[in-house]
Design a protein around this motif. Structure first.
Motif, PDB file in Angstrom:
ATOM      1  N   LYS A 334       0.842  -1.196   0.000  1.00 27.43           N
ATOM      2  CA  LYS A 334       0.000   0.000   0.000  1.00 27.43           C
ATOM      3  C   LYS A 334       0.879   1.248   0.000  1.00 27.43           C
ATOM      4  N   LEU A 335       0.415   2.286  -0.704  1.00 31.36           N
ATOM      5  CA  LEU A 335       1.153   3.551  -0.783  1.00 31.36           C
ATOM      6  C   LEU A 335       0.689   4.490   0.329  1.00 31.36           C
ATOM      7  N   TYR A 336       1.662   5.038   1.055  1.00 36.79           N
ATOM      8  CA  TYR A 336       1.367   5.996   2.131  1.00 36.79           C
ATOM      9  C   TYR A 336       1.992   7.343   1.787  1.00 36.79           C
ATOM     10  N   VAL A 337       1.281   8.426   2.136  1.00 35.38           N
ATOM     11  CA  VAL A 337       1.765   9.788   1.912  1.00 35.38           C
ATOM     12  C   VAL A 337       1.777  10.495   3.261  1.00 35.38           C
ATOM     13  N   VAL A 338       2.936  11.031   3.640  1.00 38.46           N
ATOM     14  CA  VAL A 338       3.073  11.722   4.919  1.00 38.46           C
ATOM     15  C   VAL A 338       3.840  13.023   4.704  1.00 38.46           C
ATOM     16  N   PRO A 339       3.680  13.997   5.618  1.00 39.95           N
ATOM     17  CA  PRO A 339       4.463  15.238   5.503  1.00 39.95           C
ATOM     18  C   PRO A 339       5.961  14.960   5.522  1.00 39.95           C
ATOM     19  N   ALA A 340       6.699  15.720   4.739  1.00 35.47           N
ATOM     20  CA  ALA A 340       8.143  15.498   4.621  1.00 35.47           C
ATOM     21  C   ALA A 340       8.867  15.692   5.948  1.00 35.47           C
ATOM     22  N   ASP A 341       8.295  16.504   6.866  1.00 33.61           N
ATOM     23  CA  ASP A 341       9.003  16.740   8.131  1.00 33.61           C
ATOM     24  C   ASP A 341       8.998  15.528   9.056  1.00 33.61           C
ATOM     25  N   ASN A 372       1.287  14.788  14.931  1.00 29.02           N
ATOM     26  CA  ASN A 372       1.069  14.133  13.636  1.00 29.02           C
ATOM     27  C   ASN A 372       1.877  12.843  13.519  1.00 29.02           C
ATOM     28  N   LEU A 373       3.090  12.861  14.081  1.00 22.51           N
ATOM     29  CA  LEU A 373       3.914  11.653  14.049  1.00 22.51           C
ATOM     30  C   LEU A 373       3.234  10.522  14.814  1.00 22.51           C
ATOM     31  N   LYS A 374       2.684  10.817  15.985  1.00 18.08           N
ATOM     32  CA  LYS A 374       2.024   9.782  16.776  1.00 18.08           C
ATOM     33  C   LYS A 374       0.799   9.238  16.052  1.00 18.08           C
ATOM     34  N   LYS A 375       0.059  10.122  15.358  1.00 20.73           N
ATOM     35  CA  LYS A 375      -1.081   9.663  14.567  1.00 20.73           C
ATOM     36  C   LYS A 375      -0.613   8.737  13.445  1.00 20.73           C
ATOM     37  N   CYS A 376       0.492   9.117  12.797  1.00 20.85           N
ATOM     38  CA  CYS A 376       1.043   8.302  11.710  1.00 20.85           C
ATOM     39  C   CYS A 376       1.481   6.939  12.234  1.00 20.85           C
ATOM     40  N   LEU A 377       2.171   6.918  13.361  1.00 18.46           N
ATOM     41  CA  LEU A 377       2.626   5.653  13.940  1.00 18.46           C
ATOM     42  C   LEU A 377       1.444   4.769  14.317  1.00 18.46           C
ATOM     43  N   THR A 378       0.377   5.381  14.792  1.00 16.45           N
ATOM     44  CA  THR A 378      -0.826   4.625  15.142  1.00 16.45           C
ATOM     45  C   THR A 378      -1.423   3.953  13.913  1.00 16.45           C
ATOM     46  N   VAL A 379      -1.526   4.704  12.821  1.00 17.12           N
ATOM     47  CA  VAL A 379      -2.064   4.150  11.572  1.00 17.12           C
ATOM     48  C   VAL A 379      -1.196   2.993  11.088  1.00 17.12           C
ATOM     49  N   LEU A 380       0.119   3.171  11.120  1.00 21.96           N
ATOM     50  CA  LEU A 380       1.033   2.134  10.648  1.00 21.96           C
ATOM     51  C   LEU A 380       0.983   0.891  11.541  1.00 21.96           C
ATOM     52  N   ALA A 381       0.792   1.109  12.846  1.00 20.58           N
ATOM     53  CA  ALA A 381       0.678  -0.032  13.754  1.00 20.58           C
ATOM     54  C   ALA A 381      -0.605  -0.808  13.486  1.00 20.58           C
ATOM     55  N   ARG A 382      -1.720  -0.091  13.267  1.00 20.76           N
ATOM     56  CA  ARG A 382      -2.992  -0.757  12.977  1.00 20.76           C
ATOM     57  C   ARG A 382      -2.910  -1.563  11.681  1.00 20.76           C
ATOM     58  N   ALA A 383      -2.073  -1.087  10.736  1.00 19.91           N
ATOM     59  CA  ALA A 383      -1.924  -1.781   9.448  1.00 19.91           C
ATOM     60  C   ALA A 383      -0.899  -2.909   9.516  1.00 19.91           C
ATOM     61  N   GLY A 384      -0.243  -3.107  10.673  1.00 18.22           N
ATOM     62  CA  GLY A 384       0.728  -4.172  10.819  1.00 18.22           C
ATOM     63  C   GLY A 384       2.080  -3.856  10.223  1.00 18.22           C
ATOM     64  N   ILE A 385       2.338  -2.593   9.918  1.00 20.16           N
ATOM     65  CA  ILE A 385       3.626  -2.191   9.358  1.00 20.16           C
ATOM     66  C   ILE A 385       4.650  -2.001  10.477  1.00 20.16           C
ATOM     67  N   LEU A 386       4.160  -1.611  11.644  1.00 21.00           N
ATOM     68  CA  LEU A 386       4.994  -1.473  12.835  1.00 21.00           C
ATOM     69  C   LEU A 386       4.520  -2.479  13.871  1.00 21.00           C
ATOM     70  N   LEU A 387       5.458  -2.929  14.689  1.00 27.05           N
ATOM     71  CA  LEU A 387       5.123  -3.764  15.827  1.00 27.05           C
ATOM     72  C   LEU A 387       5.334  -2.926  17.086  1.00 27.05           C
ATOM     73  N   VAL A 388       4.276  -2.789  17.865  1.00 28.01           N
ATOM     74  CA  VAL A 388       4.374  -2.088  19.150  1.00 28.01           C
ATOM     75  C   VAL A 388       4.721  -3.130  20.194  1.00 28.01           C
ATOM     76  N   GLU A 389       5.933  -3.049  20.722  1.00 27.50           N
ATOM     77  CA  GLU A 389       6.415  -4.138  21.579  1.00 27.50           C
ATOM     78  C   GLU A 389       6.050  -3.950  23.040  1.00 27.50           C
ATOM     79  N   LYS A 390       5.948  -2.713  23.495  1.00 30.33           N
ATOM     80  CA  LYS A 390       5.468  -2.478  24.852  1.00 30.33           C
ATOM     81  C   LYS A 390       5.153  -0.999  25.002  1.00 30.33           C
ATOM     82  N   GLY A 391       4.351  -0.670  25.948  1.00 29.05           N
ATOM     83  CA  GLY A 391       3.976   0.723  26.173  1.00 29.05           C
ATOM     84  C   GLY A 391       4.222   1.141  27.597  1.00 29.05           C
TER      85      GLY A 391
END
Length: 391
Positions: A334-341, A372-391
């Motif tokens: 899947k293609l993702y678009v995020v702010p360059a910063d 915005n970064l935390k929102k992006c990480l959340t989306v990627l985690a829900r999609a299985g692109i990131l593994l959240v190992e502990k909180g």
């Protein structure tokens, strides 16, 4: 152990400039230096605890795979199991044991495999070979991958011959001719030794009637044909590329179309082409599986905060393509678009280590960017692109 220890006393720069994809290399080492990677006891445990079947696990003799019924028996649930008596009888008769992708079930081998990947900028897999008597597993052959062989235990005689076709491919337009000259090396690979065999170099291994255990690290770098295939896929965005070809008898239309196509291809082959391709290729090169049970089903859905620990799982690293004020990257098809910063934070992500969200957030500027970064990480985690190992 890492890649640099394997090739020592050569430096990585010396290996890459003088040998990589160029010349055979023998690396003499002290007995026992590779023992920690995988022992005979480790192999026994793997065979006892895993249901391994062909083609991943097999016995071969005189260049042919043995009928698996000679060493496997029906198991409960329909999955065949290794029959220890039949298995031992096959080995006593001269069979060689081969276990493919052993890095997936041997943690120390996986760690070295990751080091090879980072040093050579290409994916790899590791196969294990064990022999006992004097029969050959394989006849004289060449491989379509660059290989490094580590002798873990015992010894084996090797013959190495120069290539008869430059840079052969697995699916090539013609097969290389068998070598007719003498080998460039004919000798014993002993416990602690290693050899490097470039792609296309002919070789043959001879058991010497004693237990022998070695690992083959097969590295698959990208070739020119891979670059052209990748470029072709990118050109699908041009309408002219998707257009029907001119009729066979319309030479004027053919000339016009070829001129258009030639311009598109020329523009695509700019100075950044190889760099962009290698970024994507290396990012996708065999990310390693990480499992985090029992917590993963909960942590993956938990609210991401500064204490959350993140690891990339969909790729080795992400490959970013500029798109105005944004960047694009592909993950899990899947293609993702995020702010360059966000790039300074996201480019840290790899499959070999974890980062806290606080560490990633320190790479972006301002409260809005952090949110915005935390929102992006959340989306990627829900999609299985990131593994959240502990909180």
């Amino acid at each position: 152990m890492d890649f640099d220890e394997v090739i020592a006393p050569l430096t990585r720069k010396q290996f890459l400039s003088d040998h990589w994809n160029k010349a055979f290399l023998r690396m003499k080492g002290k007995a026992g230096r590779f023992t920690g990677l995988l022992t005979w006891d480790d192999l026994n445990a793997i065979l006892e605890q895993h249901r391994l079947t062909p083609p991943r696990f097999k016995l071969v003799q005189d260049g042919k795979a043995l009928d698996h019924n000679l060493y496997l028996s029906p198991g409960l649930g329909g999955t065949p199991r290794l029959d220890s008596g039949k298995f031992a009888a096959c080995l006593a008769g001269g069979a060689t044991l081969i276990l493919d992708s052993v890095q997936e079930i041997a943690p120390r081998v996986r760690s070295l495999s990751e080091s090879f990947r980072d040093a050579l900028h290409a994916g790899n897999y590791v196969n294990l070979y064990a022999g006992w008597h004097s029969q050959n597993g394989f006849d004289l052959h060449w491989d379509s991958q660059d290989t490094v062989i580590l002798q873990l235990s015992g010894k084996k005689r090797w013959q190495i011959f120069r290539p008869t076709r430059l840079h052969p491919l697995q699916e090539d337009v013609e097969a290389p001719a068998r070598p007719t000259g003498p080998p460039v090396w004919d000798g014993l690979l002993e416990d602690g030794d290693a050899i490097y065999i470039p792609r296309g170099w002919w070789h043959m291994a001879y058991p010497v009637n004693e237990p022998s255990l070695h690992l083959t690290f097969a590295t698959v770098p990208p070739h020119g044909i891979d670059l052209l295939r990748w470029m072709t896929e990118r050109l699908r965005g041009h309408g002219a590329v998707r257009e029907d070809l001119p009729a066979l008898d319309d030479e004027k239309a053919q000339a016009t179309y070829l001129a258009t196509l030639r311009a598109i291809v020329t523009e695509a082959m700019d100075d950044s082409l190889i760099r962009d391709f290698r970024r994507e290729w290396e990012g996708d090169s065999f990310p390693n599986t990480r499992i985090n049970l029992p917590g993963a089903p909960y942590e993956q859905l938990a609210l991401i905060d500064d204490r959350s620990t993140i690891r990339l799982t969909a790729a080795h690293r992400l490959a970013f393509i500029p798109a105005g004020a944004n960047v694009e990257f592909k993950a899990n098809g899947k293609l993702y678009v995020v702010p360059a910063d966000m790039v300074p934070a996201l480019e840290l992500l790899v499959d070999t280590r974890t980062y806290t969200v606080a560490e990633l957030s320190a790479r972006v500027a301002g409260e809005t960017a952090v949110a915005n970064l935390k929102k992006c990480l959340t989306v990627l985690a829900r999609a299985g692109i990131l593994l959240v190992e502990k909180g």
